[in-house]
Design a protein around this motif. Structure first.
Motif: not given
Length: 412
Positions: A379-397
């Protein structure tokens, strides 16, 4: 180049101009005995002006009909094509084209295609052939009895080759396979050799052919060590790897717009560097820049967003008319972790801002009620959480992206 084979093919009745064009181009690569054909599908498509899917379909037909014999499967590394030989028995029995007026099928002299709803339909948007890229009906351009005999001859030839193994060839095959085996230098050699000798000729061939893809499978599964050759041979671990032709047929699938696989593919393409041509400012735009109405950086950012990722723009354009896109099944598992985001909600607005921040194109028009995006955590700032989600997906693939950057379009 084999002039004799090309001459035979020019006179032969192959059922369509696309089939004849490809067969003649294959003959251009063959020697006088019809051997040594190994151009990539991409090269054949460019040089015949057929689509890659059409080339793959016709090659598969030629193999099924016995006209071509597969000597070595390609695809172990980028740019490697499958090696074929012409089946000279079947080639010699091709019927010459009859000097008659024929319909689109030639063989049956019908002017109406004998395709029924039970047998399949073609892609009417395809310019190649009378059936199109996705046609599932195979016309019999060569006498079936000739083809069956040709296929049997090819099988007999393959069987004879597997039965002519010598002690020296078996030994050579063993060392060729294990010489670069991870960690084999410090392992005992005799257990591995005994396990190798216990295999049949066909098992040794399969073990060798699938070994590179077995290593890739271990890497994808993030295994910490590579099993010893004795284990690989003794437990027949190569059977964990699908045959190359099975893997190739299931590399892609049509995905519905805004679904998990579609969205996983879209984000994967956006994570690659832009590949489209970004044009310089027009005269009108330059006038606006000179007048201080807009900055050069803003103009170029807009152009990059609209032209930098042509595959994404194509997906989004098709989605506006509810059409899906072909997507790699290699991303299916990663896409399962995507979450549904409600249209017009705060989270969707955060994803729009993230696209703008990165200069990515965002789907235009009214979206469906739910759209899939990489899942956010916490939870927290949505802009920060969304940016983190992109980077996690980049790492996964990351492996998929590395392969795509090398030019492997399937990136399996």
């Amino acid at each position: 180049m084999s002039i004799a084979i090309m001459s035979q093919l020019f006179k032969a009745h192959l059922g369509s101009t696309s089939r004849k064009m490809l067969a003649v181009r294959l003959a251009d690569f063959a020697d006088d005995e019809g051997k040594g054909i190994w151009p990539t599908v991409g090269r054949l498509a460019r040089e015949t002006e057929l689509s890659e899917r059409t080339v793959q379909r016709i090659l598969s037909e030629f193999v099924d009909e016995g006209l071509l014999i597969v000597r070595k499967k390609g695809g172990w590394k980028p740019g490697e094509g499958t090696r074929y030989d012409f089946n000279m028995v079947a080639l010699g029995r091709l019927q010459a084209a009859k000097m008659t007026i024929e319909g689109c099928h030639g063989v049956t002299h019908d002017t109406v295609t004998p395709v029924t709803t039970a047998t399949g339909t073609g892609d009417t948007g395809d310019a190649e052939g009378c059936h199109g890229d996705t046609q599932t009906v195979i016309e019999p351009p060569i006498e079936p009895s000739d083809l069956r005999e040709g296929a049997r001859e090819a099988e007999r030839q393959e069987s004879q080759e597997s039965q002519t193994e010598t002690e020296q060839s078996v030994e050579k095959g063993f060392w060729a396979l294990v010489k670069d085996w991870p960690g084999f230098a410090g392992m005992p050699k005799e257990p591995a050799k005994r396990a190798w000798l216990a295999l049949t000729a066909d098992e040794r061939r399969e073990a060798s052919e699938r070994f590179p893809r077995w290593l890739q499978l271990l890497k994808a599964q993030k295994k910490s060590h590579t099993p010893a050759p004795s284990t690989y041979f003794g437990e027949k671990l190569w059977l964990d790897v699908p045959a190359q032709d099975v893997a190739a047929k299931s590399a892609n699938a049509m995905a519905a717009p805004f679904g998990k696989l579609w969205s996983a593919t879209r984000f994967a393409e956006l994570l690659l560097p832009p590949s489209g041509i970004v044009a310089p400012p027009t005269k009108f735009e330059q006038m606006q820049i000179d007048a201080g109405q807009v900055s050069l950086a803003d103009v170029m950012a807009e152009k990059r967003m609209r032209a930098g990722w042509p595959s994404v723009n194509s997906m989004q354009e098709r989605a506006r008319s509810a059409q899906g896109s072909m997507c790699p099944l290699a991303l299916e598992e990663a896409g399962q972790g995507f979450q549904a985001v409600k249209r017009d909600g705060d989270l969707l607005a955060a994803w729009q801002r993230e696209h703008k921040r990165r200069g990515w194109p965002f789907p235009e028009g009214r979206l469906p009620e739910w759209v899939y995006f990489p899942a956010i955590e916490g939870e927290g700032d949505l802009d920060f959480l969304v940016a983190e989600a992109v980077e996690r997906y980049r790492e996964r693939i990351s492996d998929y992206l590395a392969n795509r950057s090398k030019g492997d379009d399937h990136a399996a």
